[in-house]
Design an enzyme around this catalytic site. Sequence first.
Site, PDB file in Angstrom:
ATOM      1  N   ALA A 292       0.596  -1.637   0.165  1.00 23.77           N
ATOM      2  CA  ALA A 292      -0.192   0.108   0.104  1.00 23.77           C
ATOM      3  C   ALA A 292       0.951   1.138  -0.273  1.00 23.77           C
ATOM      4  CB  ALA A 292      -0.936  -0.067   1.283  1.00 23.77           C
ATOM      5  N   ASP A 293       0.237   1.739  -0.769  1.00 18.56           N
ATOM      6  CA  ASP A 293       0.754   4.011  -0.468  1.00 18.56           C
ATOM      7  C   ASP A 293       0.154   4.441  -0.203  1.00 18.56           C
ATOM      8  OD1 ASP A 293       3.150   5.151  -1.300  1.00 18.56           O
ATOM      9  OD2 ASP A 293       2.509   5.795  -2.377  1.00 18.56           O
ATOM     10  N   SER A 294       0.063   5.293   0.744  1.00 15.81           N
ATOM     11  CA  SER A 294      -0.662   6.789   1.137  1.00 15.81           C
ATOM     12  C   SER A 294       0.052   8.535   0.498  1.00 15.81           C
ATOM     13  CB  SER A 294      -0.853   6.218   2.444  1.00 15.81           C
ATOM     14  OG  SER A 294      -1.604   5.674   2.482  1.00 15.81           O
TER      15      SER A 294
END
Length: 211
Positions: free
Chosen positions: A74-76
Site C-alpha cells: 500500500a501507499d498513501s
Amino acid sequence: MAKQLPFRLILASASLGRRELLQRAGYTFEVIPSHIEEPNDAGYPDARTLVEHVAWLKAAAVAALVADGVILAADSVGWIDGMPICKPADEADARRILRLLSGRIHQLWTGVCLWRNTDGLQVAWQESSDVHFAALDDEGIETYLRTRLWEGCAGAYAVLERDDPYVKVTSGSISNVIGLPLESLERRLPLLSERAWGGNSPPLERREEMP
C-alpha cells in the site's frame, strides 16, 4: 477473532499503522518491507495514479523475494490544491505542510496492490478520504511538531482513531487515512483464493478501482 486465509499473507511495509490495523482485524501475516526508493511526485497527473504506481512497485519488489503467498502493498499520499502532500523531508518541511493544511479539507489517497506470487494474479484499487485539519496558529504548529507525529507520515500527520484534536475524517474510511482501507481489503482478499475461480484459470491481472 482470527481470520483464516488459505494462503500466506505478506505485508510489504514497515508501517506500524498498517501492521496494527491488520493485527487488530485478526489476520496472521508476515512483514517483508519493500525498501524501494519511492519515486518523487513529478510526472503524476493525480493522486490516484501516484499511489497506484507506488503500491505496485512495492508489491513487485517483495514478489521477487518470495516463492509463494500473497503480497499486500500500500501507499498513501495527501492531495490539496492539485498537488501531492508526501512524507515531510524534515521538520521544516513538516512545518510548511502543516501551514498549508491548517483549517482546510484535503484528500488522503491510499493505493493497494494484492499480488498472488504463484501466478502473478493482481488485484489493485485506490480509495480516498476527505480530511479536515484543525486551524493552527504558529504556536499551535510548533506544539504539533514537538509531538513528532508527523515523522514518516504522508501529509505530516498521524490520525488517532478516537477524539483526535487535530484531524477529523469527514468522508471515507479512517483506516484508509491510517494507511490501509480495511473494509475494502476484507472484500477483496477472497479474490486471491484459488477456490474463488472455481478451478478455472484466472486472468493474469484483475484490477478494480473505487471512486
